[in-house]
Design a protein around this motif. Structure first.
Motif, PDB file in Angstrom:
ATOM      1  N   GLY A  47      37.141  -0.754 -13.993  1.00 49.65           N
ATOM      2  CA  GLY A  47      35.880  -1.011 -14.674  1.00 49.65           C
ATOM      3  C   GLY A  47      36.135  -1.614 -16.035  1.00 49.65           C
ATOM      4  O   GLY A  47      37.236  -1.523 -16.573  1.00 49.65           O
ATOM      5  N   VAL A  49      34.263  -2.518 -20.009  1.00 50.89           N
ATOM      6  CA  VAL A  49      33.201  -2.406 -20.993  1.00 50.89           C
ATOM      7  C   VAL A  49      33.367  -3.578 -21.942  1.00 50.89           C
ATOM      8  O   VAL A  49      34.425  -3.737 -22.552  1.00 50.89           O
ATOM      9  N   CYS A  50      32.352  -4.399 -22.042  1.00 57.01           N
ATOM     10  CA  CYS A  50      32.405  -5.579 -22.904  1.00 57.01           C
ATOM     11  C   CYS A  50      31.457  -5.372 -24.071  1.00 57.01           C
ATOM     12  O   CYS A  50      30.263  -5.175 -23.883  1.00 57.01           O
ATOM     13  N   LYS A  76      30.505  -6.904 -10.873  1.00 56.55           N
ATOM     14  CA  LYS A  76      30.032  -5.648 -10.300  1.00 56.55           C
ATOM     15  C   LYS A  76      30.810  -4.428 -10.804  1.00 56.55           C
ATOM     16  O   LYS A  76      30.660  -3.329 -10.302  1.00 56.55           O
ATOM     17  N   HIS A  77      31.674  -4.623 -11.798  1.00 58.53           N
ATOM     18  CA  HIS A  77      32.465  -3.521 -12.358  1.00 58.53           C
ATOM     19  C   HIS A  77      32.426  -3.541 -13.876  1.00 58.53           C
ATOM     20  O   HIS A  77      33.363  -3.109 -14.515  1.00 58.53           O
ATOM     21  N   SER A  78      31.333  -4.046 -14.458  1.00 58.52           N
ATOM     22  CA  SER A  78      31.281  -4.229 -15.908  1.00 58.52           C
ATOM     23  C   SER A  78      29.967  -3.735 -16.492  1.00 58.52           C
ATOM     24  O   SER A  78      28.938  -3.751 -15.837  1.00 58.52           O
ATOM     25  N   VAL A  79      30.064  -3.304 -17.746  1.00 53.66           N
ATOM     26  CA  VAL A  79      28.878  -2.985 -18.544  1.00 53.66           C
ATOM     27  C   VAL A  79      29.053  -3.635 -19.896  1.00 53.66           C
ATOM     28  O   VAL A  79      30.185  -3.895 -20.321  1.00 53.66           O
ATOM     29  N   ALA A  80      27.954  -3.922 -20.540  1.00 52.56           N
ATOM     30  CA  ALA A  80      28.033  -4.540 -21.867  1.00 52.56           C
ATOM     31  C   ALA A  80      27.206  -3.740 -22.848  1.00 52.56           C
ATOM     32  O   ALA A  80      26.297  -3.048 -22.466  1.00 52.56           O
TER      33      ALA A  80
END
Length: 80
Positions: A47, A49-50, A76-80
């Protein structure tokens, strides 16, 4: 460093430093676009995190697809 003489700021600084040092996982290598996929594979990252002021400061740091989770392995494996 003069801010650290203020108790509330000093307390928050120590809490953040403890979290960053003891609980925050960091890759062993610094990534660049050329080695990003290798680091993801070698370190079994699942995963992303940006988020950072770096993303919004292209004049100083340039542009990197990783800032916007644009690498295929990040979809599909990221959050910002």
């Amino acid at each position: 460093m003069c801010e650290l003489t203020m108790p509330a700021i000093r307390n928050n600084y120590y809490k953040f430093n403890d979290f960053y040092t003891n609980r925050f996982y960091r890759t062993q290598e610094k990534y660049v676009s050329a080695n990003f996929n290798d680091i993801v594979k070698n370190e079994n990252l699942t995963g992303f995190v940006c988020g950072s002021d770096t993303i919004f400061c292209m004049d100083e740091f340039g542009f990197d697809d990783g800032y916007y989770a644009n690498y295929e392995c990040m979809q599909k494996h990221s959050v910002a």
